[in-house]
Design a protein around this motif. Structure first.
Motif, short mmCIF file in Angstrom:
data_model
loop_
_atom_site.label_atom_id
_atom_site.label_comp_id
_atom_site.label_asym_id
_atom_site.label_seq_id
_atom_site.Cartn_x
_atom_site.Cartn_y
_atom_site.Cartn_z
N TYR A 21 -3.47 -8.81 9.37
CA TYR A 21 -4.31 -9.17 8.22
C TYR A 21 -4.44 -7.99 7.25
N LEU A 22 -4.74 -6.82 7.79
CA LEU A 22 -4.86 -5.65 6.92
C LEU A 22 -3.53 -5.31 6.25
N GLY A 23 -2.43 -5.45 6.98
CA GLY A 23 -1.11 -5.19 6.40
C GLY A 23 -0.82 -6.11 5.23
N PHE A 24 -1.14 -7.40 5.38
CA PHE A 24 -0.94 -8.33 4.27
C PHE A 24 -1.85 -8.01 3.09
N MET A 25 -3.08 -7.66 3.39
CA MET A 25 -4.02 -7.34 2.30
C MET A 25 -3.55 -6.13 1.50
N ALA A 27 -0.37 -5.06 1.40
CA ALA A 27 0.94 -5.36 0.80
C ALA A 27 0.79 -6.14 -0.51
N ILE A 28 -0.18 -7.05 -0.60
CA ILE A 28 -0.33 -7.84 -1.82
C ILE A 28 -1.19 -7.13 -2.86
N GLY A 29 -1.73 -5.97 -2.50
CA GLY A 29 -2.51 -5.20 -3.46
C GLY A 29 -3.92 -5.74 -3.65
N SER A 30 -4.52 -6.22 -2.62
CA SER A 30 -5.87 -6.77 -2.70
C SER A 30 -6.86 -5.67 -3.09
N GLU A 31 -7.85 -6.04 -3.85
CA GLU A 31 -8.87 -5.08 -4.29
C GLU A 31 -9.93 -4.86 -3.23
N THR A 32 -9.97 -5.68 -2.20
CA THR A 32 -10.98 -5.50 -1.15
C THR A 32 -10.64 -4.35 -0.22
N VAL A 33 -9.36 -3.98 -0.13
CA VAL A 33 -8.94 -2.85 0.69
C VAL A 33 -8.32 -1.83 -0.25
N TYR A 34 -8.97 -0.69 -0.41
CA TYR A 34 -8.48 0.31 -1.34
C TYR A 34 -7.52 1.26 -0.63
N VAL A 35 -6.34 1.39 -1.22
CA VAL A 35 -5.34 2.33 -0.73
C VAL A 35 -4.77 3.02 -1.96
N VAL A 36 -4.46 4.29 -1.83
CA VAL A 36 -3.86 5.02 -2.93
C VAL A 36 -2.58 4.30 -3.34
N PRO A 37 -2.40 4.01 -4.64
CA PRO A 37 -1.27 3.16 -5.08
C PRO A 37 0.11 3.60 -4.61
N HIS A 38 0.40 4.89 -4.55
CA HIS A 38 1.76 5.30 -4.19
C HIS A 38 2.03 5.17 -2.69
N SER A 39 1.02 4.93 -1.87
CA SER A 39 1.24 4.81 -0.42
C SER A 39 1.00 3.38 0.08
N ARG A 40 0.94 2.42 -0.83
CA ARG A 40 0.66 1.04 -0.43
C ARG A 40 1.74 0.49 0.50
N VAL A 41 3.00 0.70 0.17
CA VAL A 41 4.10 0.19 0.98
C VAL A 41 4.11 0.88 2.35
N GLU A 42 3.93 2.19 2.35
CA GLU A 42 3.91 2.92 3.61
C GLU A 42 2.74 2.49 4.49
N ALA A 46 3.08 0.67 8.09
CA ALA A 46 2.47 1.26 9.28
C ALA A 46 1.57 0.25 9.99
N LEU A 47 0.84 -0.55 9.24
CA LEU A 47 -0.03 -1.56 9.86
C LEU A 47 0.79 -2.66 10.52
N PHE A 48 1.91 -3.05 9.94
CA PHE A 48 2.76 -4.05 10.57
C PHE A 48 3.38 -3.51 11.86
N ILE A 49 3.78 -2.25 11.85
CA ILE A 49 4.31 -1.63 13.07
C ILE A 49 3.23 -1.60 14.15
N THR A 50 2.01 -1.28 13.75
CA THR A 50 0.90 -1.27 14.70
C THR A 50 0.66 -2.66 15.27
#
Length: 109
Positions: A21-25, A27-42, A46-50
Motif C-alpha cells: 500500500y505504501l509503495g503504491f501511494m 509511486a503514484i505521488g499521493s500527497e498523503t505520504v510525503y517523500v522527497v521528489p527525487h527519491s520517489r521511485v527509489e 524499496a517498499l515493494f522489495i520489502t
C-alpha cells in the motif's frame, strides 16, 4: 499456544499488505505520504522489495507450520501401524504357544 511460525505468519501478512500500500501511494505521488521528489521511485521500489520479502517470510512460515503438522500425522500413522503389526505378531504366536502347552501336558502325562 502460538508457535514461532504462526507468529511470523501473523506479522508478515499485514506487513506485506501495508508495504505494498505504501509503495503504491509513493509511486503514484499521493500527497498523503510525503517523500522527497527525487527519491520517489527509489522509495517505492524499496517498499515493494520489502513487501516481497514479507511475502517470502510468510510463505516459509506457512510451509514450516503445515509441513510440521503433516510430519506429526505421518509419525502418528507409523506408530499406529507398528502397534497393529505387533498385535498381529502376538496373535500369530498364540496358536504356537497353545500347541507347545498341549505338547508339554501330553509329555507330562
Amino acid at each position: 499456544m502460538v508457535s514461532c511460525a504462526q507468529y511470523c505468519m501473523f506479522i508478515s501478512a499485514p506487513g506485506c499488505v501495508f508495504m505494498t500500500y505504501l509503495g503504491f501511494m509513493i509511486a503514484i505521488g499521493s500527497e498523503t505520504v510525503y517523500v522527497v521528489p527525487h527519491s520517489r521511485v527509489e522509495g517505492s521500489f524499496a517498499l515493494f522489495i520489502t513487501a516481497v520479502l514479507y511475502a517470502i517470510f510468510f510463505a516459509i512460515s506457512y510451509n514450516n507450520e503445515y509441513s510440521q503438522v503433516q510430519r506429526q500425522q505421518n509419525v502418528d500413522e507409523w506408530i499406529n501401524s507398528q502397534a497393529i503389526r505387533e498385535a498381529e505378531m502376538e496373535m500369530q504366536d498364540l496358536p504356537k504357544e497353545k500347541e507347545q502347552e498341549q505338547q508339554q501336558l501330553v509329555e507330562q502325562q
